[in-house]
Design a protein around this motif. Sequence first.
Motif, mmCIF file in Angstrom:
data_model
loop_
_atom_site.group_PDB
_atom_site.id
_atom_site.type_symbol
_atom_site.label_atom_id
_atom_site.label_comp_id
_atom_site.label_asym_id
_atom_site.label_seq_id
_atom_site.Cartn_x
_atom_site.Cartn_y
_atom_site.Cartn_z
ATOM 1 N N ASN A 48 -2.229 5.380 5.068
ATOM 2 C CA ASN A 48 -2.021 4.818 6.405
ATOM 3 C C ASN A 48 -3.365 4.572 7.088
ATOM 4 O O ASN A 48 -3.575 3.532 7.736
ATOM 5 C CB ASN A 48 -1.166 5.776 7.244
ATOM 6 C CG ASN A 48 -0.610 5.123 8.499
ATOM 7 O OD1 ASN A 48 -0.848 3.954 8.785
ATOM 8 N ND2 ASN A 48 0.152 5.882 9.254
ATOM 9 N N LEU A 81 0.867 -1.175 0.000
ATOM 10 C CA LEU A 81 0.000 0.000 0.000
ATOM 11 C C LEU A 81 0.903 1.224 0.000
ATOM 12 O O LEU A 81 1.595 1.505 0.987
ATOM 13 C CB LEU A 81 -0.908 0.016 1.226
ATOM 14 C CG LEU A 81 -2.137 -0.908 1.198
ATOM 15 C CD1 LEU A 81 -1.728 -2.362 1.394
ATOM 16 C CD2 LEU A 81 -3.132 -0.509 2.278
ATOM 17 N N PHE A 127 0.142 -7.912 3.434
ATOM 18 C CA PHE A 127 -0.065 -6.493 3.131
ATOM 19 C C PHE A 127 1.006 -5.670 3.844
ATOM 20 O O PHE A 127 1.161 -5.759 5.071
ATOM 21 C CB PHE A 127 -1.447 -6.043 3.596
ATOM 22 C CG PHE A 127 -2.583 -6.589 2.779
ATOM 23 C CD1 PHE A 127 -2.926 -6.013 1.564
ATOM 24 C CD2 PHE A 127 -3.310 -7.687 3.223
ATOM 25 C CE1 PHE A 127 -3.978 -6.517 0.808
ATOM 26 C CE2 PHE A 127 -4.362 -8.197 2.478
ATOM 27 C CZ PHE A 127 -4.697 -7.610 1.269
ATOM 28 N N TYR A 140 -4.771 1.379 5.779
ATOM 29 C CA TYR A 140 -4.114 0.210 6.374
ATOM 30 C C TYR A 140 -4.561 -0.010 7.811
ATOM 31 O O TYR A 140 -4.824 -1.137 8.235
ATOM 32 C CB TYR A 140 -2.600 0.410 6.316
ATOM 33 C CG TYR A 140 -1.796 -0.784 6.776
ATOM 34 C CD1 TYR A 140 -1.467 -1.808 5.897
ATOM 35 C CD2 TYR A 140 -1.346 -0.888 8.093
ATOM 36 C CE1 TYR A 140 -0.725 -2.905 6.307
ATOM 37 C CE2 TYR A 140 -0.616 -1.975 8.521
ATOM 38 C CZ TYR A 140 -0.301 -2.983 7.621
ATOM 39 O OH TYR A 140 0.416 -4.066 8.044
ATOM 40 N N LEU A 190 2.654 -1.738 4.381
ATOM 41 C CA LEU A 190 2.391 -0.313 4.273
ATOM 42 C C LEU A 190 3.695 0.417 3.983
ATOM 43 O O LEU A 190 4.683 0.256 4.705
ATOM 44 C CB LEU A 190 1.783 0.203 5.580
ATOM 45 C CG LEU A 190 1.483 1.692 5.669
ATOM 46 C CD1 LEU A 190 0.413 2.084 4.655
ATOM 47 C CD2 LEU A 190 1.051 2.071 7.076
#
Length: 389
Positions: A196, A189, A218, A199, A220
């Motif tokens: 953020n 991401l 996943f 996430y 960030l």
Amino acid sequence: MAEEKNNGKEIVRFDGGISGKSGWNYAAPSGGNVYIPFEGTYEDKGGRLVSRKIPLDKTSGEHAFYRLDFTARTGASCYWWIDYFDKDGNPLPDCNSAIYPGPERRYSEVFQAHPDAKEIRIIFSSSKGVSVRDIVLTRITDAEAAAWCDELFAKETPGFTPVLRAERNEALPKTKAALKEKKPFTAVLLGDSIMNDTYTSNFIALFNRAFPGNRFRFLLSVRGSTGCPYYSEPQNFRDYVAKYKPDLVMIGGISNRQEESPEKAEASMKSVIGQSLALGAEVLVLTPPPSWEWRESPDDTKWSTTFRTAQGTMPLDSEYERNAASACGVALWDMTTGPCDYIAASRNPLDYFRRDAVHNNDRGKQLIGRNLVEYFKLLGKQELPSRSN
């Protein structure tokens, strides 16, 4: 999705009040605007009650959810905050949300620790003062995190129906296959503090419930107030994208400087998309979720992608993103319409969905996270047409 272990384990407890208690320090406000690495430059959020560093019961790279319980009272909206640190003590993207004004109440907040986090600091920040006591941090399961999302959603954002407007899902065959076949899969991401918020919506708990046994990872990768004009630079792309060897790059946020030059914003996004495709990754562009308050009153039920803030920014604009995604032949998911329609129709008080001038609280994050998971569920069910070369 990692194996769940050590769940229900109490990590740390602070009984009674924390002001002046061993293991806690007070950091005075600096005043004016301050730079927060994973958020950007904004008005100082006030004084901070800061815990000692607390070790987490997880290995580096491990997925884990935690519940933070505390009792608090404040006269003005303020913040609970988690700062993360990796095994070398380097800071990682934080997680924070709102403590609401009013009488003393018990809070039960859930967060997914950054995969690389080995230690955290718990922080309470306020410009008007906040009283906090009886803090408990506990490891919980993915299922418990998803149930927490459900309870919050039912109580605070009832009736929200995601609006799914996906373009070119046929450009995501590897992503779809990983959903079905439970293949190891890394999704990055990329963006700013709004990414953020995406996430830290705890969407991953809902995703794991929707796709049991999945092996998605996943990650960030964000920098405050930063978008594709920065990430398109080759060295920055290597540092924020390529080093993770992604299978999917999810590009989002509101910091592409499109209000200054939509042409340059589009060009920089095309560059990031092109570099991502060159890695062999699939690319997914996410249009902006809600951030700045566009309503002038709770009865203002209209919103527009051309909305401008007093600072001149256009946080809901997606035309340049749609142009870039279309020109590059990559997927785009509309993350704007569903949440904005719901906020407009809700007639909730101004700032009901936000923790500060720009960012979402837990209510706003639920709208974002649930919308995103519904798109993945749609992708998982769709029969994708083959793509011609």
